[in-house]
Scaffold this active site. Structure first.
Site, PDB file in Angstrom:
ATOM      1  N   THR A   1      25.060  42.387  35.054  1.00 55.05           N
ATOM      2  CA  THR A   1      24.741  41.106  35.672  1.00 55.05           C
ATOM      3  C   THR A   1      23.696  41.289  36.772  1.00 55.05           C
ATOM      4  OG1 THR A   1      26.477  41.296  37.356  1.00 55.05           O
ATOM      5  CG2 THR A   1      27.070  40.202  35.280  1.00 55.05           C
TER       6      THR A   1
ATOM      7  N   HIS B   1      38.253  45.169  35.468  1.00 58.93           N
ATOM      8  CA  HIS B   1      36.892  44.647  35.423  1.00 58.93           C
ATOM      9  C   HIS B   1      35.801  45.712  35.460  1.00 58.93           C
ATOM     10  CE1 HIS B   1      33.767  41.804  35.757  1.00 58.93           C
ATOM     11  NE2 HIS B   1      33.809  41.531  37.034  1.00 58.93           N
TER      12      HIS B   1
ATOM     13  N   TYR C   1      27.454  33.229  45.812  1.00 59.51           N
ATOM     14  CA  TYR C   1      27.118  34.215  44.776  1.00 59.51           C
ATOM     15  C   TYR C   1      27.505  33.670  43.413  1.00 59.51           C
ATOM     16  CZ  TYR C   1      27.775  38.350  41.790  1.00 59.51           C
ATOM     17  OH  TYR C   1      27.752  39.250  40.756  1.00 59.51           O
TER      18      TYR C   1
END
Length: 825
Positions: A524, A380, A511
Site C-alpha cells: 500500500t 496483518h 490516513y
C-alpha cells in the site's frame, strides 16, 4: 497407523531477505504492466472465469501466478517529488510558523543527506524484489505490543441468505468447506488472479494466507508457514481440537455433513467442562501478550522437544486456519464487531468467561457465534485487507452456489475444478489422515497457569479501554454519490473530516491506504486525505454559506482526493519512499555501531507508546531490556537528517483518523482498533445503496462521532437536493424510458395527471455509474496500519535484522490429543 509427522512452521523471513529480482527476464522480456496483461492473454476466458463454466475441462493450472514474472517493480519516486508532496500533505496540518520550519528542514535535507540516502536506497533496491518490502515487514514483526486491537483487523460477514443455515455448526461447516475449496484453488494455481480495469495484480500474498503463523522470538517475530498443512484447529470454550481436512493432493477428504458431525461433537465435548474450569487452561489468551513475554512462554511450551505441549503448539501453528466456535450471540452491530476484533470480556465468580479466551491471534481465524453470525480476524503482517476480502467474498459466494446446486444440479461453481466427492472415494486413497477430531490437552505447569492468569487480566484491561460504534446508513450509497458526480470514496472521506471538524473545530491527520498491488510484491501507499481543498471545504460547510458554495467546495475537495489516490496507486506517494530513506539511514547508523543518532541523544529507532505512534521524550533513551528510561543520553556520533528531526515528521505519522475502505456485499462490517491513544480507527464499506461504518476509539465519544457522521450524510443530501430542485444539476442516471417523456406526445390521455418528481437515492435503481473514470474505489489499499505508525516501535538496542534464522526443528509427533467419540444426531 504410522505416526504423523508434523513440523514447526519454517520461517519465511530468510527467503524474503535474500529475494532478488532483475529488471528483465532471462528471455529479455521486460517487466511492465503491459507484459503482465500479455501473460494473462495466454489464458482463455473459460480458463480465467470458472464461474461461467461449472464443468471446465479447459482449466489451466498456473493462472493464479501467471503474471507474477511480468509485473513491474515498485518504482522509487524522485526525491524532489516526494519532498514536494510531503510538504503539501503537511501544510494544512500546520501553522504558518510550523510549516516554515518544515520547509527549511526539507531544504536542508535535500542539500545534505537526501541525495546520499536516495543513492543508497537505489543501490539497496537493485538486488531486491521490492525496495520497501523488508522494511515493511520489519516494522510489523518488531512490534512488541499485543497484536490484538493493535494490528489484527476483522471482517463481519453478512448472514447466510438461507435462514435454516444460520445456526452455528451448520454455518461453520459450510464456511469451512468453502474455505478449503479456496485453499485448493490457490495451491493448484487455479484461482483467477485479481485485476483492476484489466490490469493483473500481484498474487503473492495468497501464498502466505494459509498454514501461516506469527511466531514471537526474543529478537522480534517471524512469519512461519507449513505449505503442506492439511488440518484445521477448532477452538470452543477456550479448548483446542484438530482434525485433517485435505489429502496430499489438496483435495477435500470430508463432506460438509462429515464436518458438521465433527463440529457438533466438539461443541458437545467442550460443554462437558464447566466454562470457569475451561478458562483456566485457555492457552489462546497467551497470544495476546506482549511479544517478548509470549516468546518466553513459548520456550516453556517447547522446553522438551517432542513433549505433549511442544507437539500441541506445533499443531496449532501449522494449521491451515483456526475455527473459533463462540457460545455467545451478540445482538448489536457494535457488539458483533467487538466480538470479531477482540472477543468479549465477562467475569463470573472472578473468572474470565468471555469469548476473548477463545482466540489465537497469531493466525487467521474464522469466528462463528452461536446464532451463526460469522467473521474473520487475521494477522496483518503478510497480507492486506484486499487479499482477505477476496477470500471472504469467494467463501461467501461459494456457500450460496453450493446451496443453489442442491436445488438445481446445473448451477455454476466458483471453482475451475472440484475435489472428487469424498463420499465416493476409496478410504485408502486419502493417505495418512486423521478425520476424527482430537482434543489437545495442555500440561498446565505452574509457569503457564500463572502467566495465563496475568495475560487474561491485561487483555481484559485492553478490551475495557476501547469502545466501538457502528453506522449502517440505509438512505443512499455509491449509486447516489456517482449520480451526483462524486467519487464514492472521496465523498465518504470528506464526511469523516467534516464530522470531526463539526465536533472539535480542528483539522487532524487522516490516513487512508491505496493499494499498490499492480507492482511486484506491492502492498500500500498512504493517501493523505487532508488537503488545502478539504480544509477549505470544512470551513465553508460549517460556515454561513449558500448550498451551491458548500457543494462546489466539496466537489473540489473530492476531486483533489481522487487525484491524490491515483498518484498513490501508481506508487508515487511520498510516505513509503521517505520511510524507506529513514530505514536506510537507520541501517547505516546501526552498521556503524552507533548507540544514538542525534546531537540531543534521541534514539535512532524512536520507540513508541503502546499504540506505536507517539514518540517518547527527546531526552529519553532505551535501557538494555528495551524499556524507556530518563537517564542521560549516551555520547552521540551522528545527527539525524533534518527532515526526520523536524516536528512535521512526527505530525504526519501521528494519525488521528485512521481509515480504510474495504468491502463488498458479502460483508456487513469491517474494522480495526485505533492507531493512537486519542484517535479513531474507522473501517467503512460503500455499497450501492448504503454505507457501513465501524469506528473504534479509546472512549473518545465514539457513538457521538458516528451520530455526527449520520447527520452530515443527511445534510449533504439535503443540500444536493436543494441544488437539484433549482435545476443546477441533471439526473445523469435517468433511464432511456424517461428520456422519451421529454418528446411531444400526441395522446391526450397520456398527458393527464401530475408528474411526481423521482428523487435520486430514494427508491431508485440508477443506471451504470457516470463517475467511473474518476471513481477510485478499486484503488483502496485495505492495509489498515501504516508502517510509519509502527516504525517508532522498533527496539533501539536491536541490531538491524534483514532475516530471522529459519526454524530447523523437525518434530516427529505421535497422534497428539484425546480421540473424541463421534456422536450420532
Amino acid at each position: 497407523m504410522a505416526a504423523r509427522t508434523f513440523t514447526q512452521p519454517s520461517s519465511l523471513n530468510e527467503s524474503l531477505a535474500t529475494a532478488t529480482m532483475s529488471s528483465t527476464q532471462e528471455n529479455g522480456a521486460a517487466r511492465s504492466m503491459e507484459a503482465a496483461k500479455d501473460a494473462q492473454k495466454a489464458f482463455s476466458s473459460e480458463e480465467k472465469a470458472p464461474l461461467a463454466n461449472s464443468t471446465n475441462p479447459n482449466s489451466k493450472p498456473g493462472i493464479t501466478f501467471a503474471s507474477q514474472d511480468k509485473l513491474p517493480k515498485l518504482p522509487i519516486p524522485e526525491l524532489d517529488s516526494s519532498c514536494t508532496k510531503y510538504l503539501a500533505a503537511l501544510k494544512p496540518l500546520q501553522s504558518a510558523k510550523e510549516h516554515n520550519d518544515s520547509q527549511h528542514a526539507v531544504e536542508e535535507f535535500l542539500k545534505s543527506d537526501g541525495a546520499a540516502l536516495q543513492d543508497k536506497l537505489k543501490k539497496y533496491a537493485s538486488g531486491k524484489a521490492n525496495y520497501i518490502e523488508q522494511f515493511w515487514y520489519d516494522s510489523y514483526l518488531n512490534f512488541d505490543n499485543p497484536v490484538v486491537l493493535n494490528l489484527n483487523p476483522f471482517f463481519l460477514l453478512e448472514d447466510d441468505p438461507t435462514p435454516a443455515r444460520n445456526n452455528q455448526v451448520t454455518r461453520a461447516a459450510s464456511l469451512v468447506v468453502s474455505a478449503l475449496s479456496f485453499v485448493r484453488a490457490v495451491r493448484l494455481e487455479e484461482l483467477p488472479p485479481d485485476t483492476i480495469r484489466g490490469q493483473p495484480l500481484c498474487m503473492y500474498q495468497y501464498s502466505r494466507l494459509f498454514g501461516t503463523a506469527r511466531i514471537p522470538t526474543e529478537n522480534g517475530c517471524q512469519i512461519g508457514q507449513d505449505p503442506t498443512s492439511k488440518h484445521i484447529v477448532v477452538m470452543c470454550h477456550g479448548q483446542f481440537y484438530w482434525f485433517d481436512v485435505l489429502d496430499d493432493n489438496n483435495d477435500l477428504i470430508m463432506t460438509e455433513k462429515d464436518i458438521t458431525l465433527n463440529l457438533q461433537s466438539i461443541v458437545e465435548d467442550a460443554q462437558e467442562v464447566p466454562i470457569q474450569e475451561a478458562a483456566k487452561g485457555a492457552l489462546g489468551v497467551l497470544s495476546t501478550e506482549n511479544r517478548k513475554v509470549w516468546s518466553g512462554l513459548r520456550d516453556v511450551l517447547h522446553r522438551e522437544e517432542g513433549s505433549n505441549n511442544s507437539d500441541s503448539l506445533n499443531i496449532v501453528d501449522s494449521a491451515l486456519f483456526i475455527l473459533c466456535l463462540d457460545y455467545t450471540e451478540p445482538q448489536s452491530g457494535a457488539d458483533l464487531c467487538m466480538n470479531m476484533l477482540c472477543g468479549t470480556s465477562k467475569v463470573e465468580k472472578g473468572v474470565q468467561v468471555g469469548t476473548c479466551t477463545n482466540r489465537w491471534y497469531d493466525k487467521m481465524q474464522i469466528i462463528v457465534c452461536k446464532n451463526g453470525s460469522a467473521g474473520i480476524n487475521f494477522e496483518h503482517t503478510g497480507v492486506d485487507g484486499h487479499t482477505v476480502l477476496r477470500f471472504a467474498s469467494d467463501v461467501y459466494t461459494d456457500t450460496i452456489l453450493r446451496f443453489a446446486r442442491t436445488i438445481n444440479g446445473s448451477a455454476p461453481s466458483l471453482w475451475a475444478t472440484q475435489s472428487p466427492d469424498p463420499a465416493k472415494r476409496d478410504p485408502d486413497s486419502f493417505g495418512d489422515v486423521q478425520t476424527t477430531p482430537h482434543k489437545l490437552e495442555w500440561d498446565m505447569v505452574p509457569e503457564l497457569s500463572t502467566a495465563l492468569r496475568f495475560a487474561e487480566t491485561r487483555l481484559a484491561d485492553l478490551i475495557q479501554q476501547n469502545e466501538f460504534a457502528t453506522l449502517e446508513f440505509p438512505h443512499y450509497g455509491k449509486n447516489f454519490m456517482t449520480s451526483m458526480g462524486f467519487s464514492p470514496d472521496a465523498f465518504v472521506q470528506m464526511a469523516f473530516q467534516a464530522a470531526y471538524y463539526g465536533l472539535y473545530g480542528r483539522v487532524e491527520c487522516v490516513y487512508e491506504p491505496a493499494m499498490t498491488k499492480m507492482f511486484y510484491h506491492g502492498r500500500t501507499e498512504a493517501i493523505r486525505s487532508v488537503t488545502e481543498e478539504s480544509v477549505n471545504f470544512l470551513k465553508t460547510f460549517w460556515g454561513e454559506n449558500p448550498a451551491t458554495t458548500k457543494i462546489d467546495a466539496l466537489r473540489k475537495a473530492c476531486q483533489k482526493h481522487t487525484e491524490n489516490t491515483k498518484v498513490c496507486a501508481k506508487a508515487q506517494g511520498p510516505d513509503r519512499h521517505l520511510y524507506a530513506l529513514y530505514c536506510i539511514w537507520q541501517r547505516a547508523i546501526e552498521e556503524d555501531g552507533a548507540e544514538a543518532a542525534s546531537s540531543d541523544g534521541w534514539d535512532s529507532t524512536r520507540p513508541s507508546s503502546p499504540d506505536g505512534v507517539a514518540s517518547p521524550n527527546r531526552n529519553s533513551v532505551m535501557s538494555e531490556n528495551g524499556s524507556i528510561s530518563s537517564s542521560p543520553p549516551a555520547p552521540v556520533q551522528h545527527s539525524m537528517p533534518a527532515l526526520f528531526a523536524d516536528a512535521g515528521w512526527d505530525k504526519i505519522n501521528t494519525t488521528i483518523l485512521s481509515t480504510s475502505n474495504c468491502g463488498n456485499p458479502s460483508l456487513r462490517q469491517f474494522g480495526f482498533g485505533p492507531t493512537s491513544a486519542d484517535g479513531f480507527g474507522i473501517g467503512y464499506i460503500i455499497k450501492d445503496g448504503s454505507i457501513s461504518i465501524c469506528a473504534s476509539s479509546k472512549h473518545r465519544q465514539t457513538s457521538r462521532y458516528i451520530e455526527a457522521l449520520e447527520s452530515y450524510f443527511l445534510e449533504v443530501r439535503k443540500l444536493l437536493r436543494q441544488i437539484k430542485r433549482r435545476g443546477t444539476s441533471a439526473d445523469k442516471t435517468a433511464s432511456r424510458a424517461r428520456e422519451a417523456e421529454a418528446r411531444p406526445t400526441a395522446g391526450r390521455f397520456k398527458s393527464r395527471g401530475r408528474n411526481i418528481l423521482l428523487e435520486v437515492g430514494k427508491g431508485q435503481t440508477p443506471a451504470e455509474s457516470v463517475a467511473d473514470e474518476d471513481d477510485d474505489d478499486g484503488l483502496g489499499g485495505y492495509g489498515f496500519f501504516d508502517a510509519g505508525m509502527l516504525r517508532q516501535a522498533l527496539n533501539a538496542n536491536r541490531q538491524n535484522q534483514t532475516a530471522e534464522p529459519g526454524v530447523d526443528r523437525d518434530v516427529v509427533r505421535r497422534n497428539v490429543g484425546r480421540r473424541l467419540r463421534l456422536s450420532e444426531y
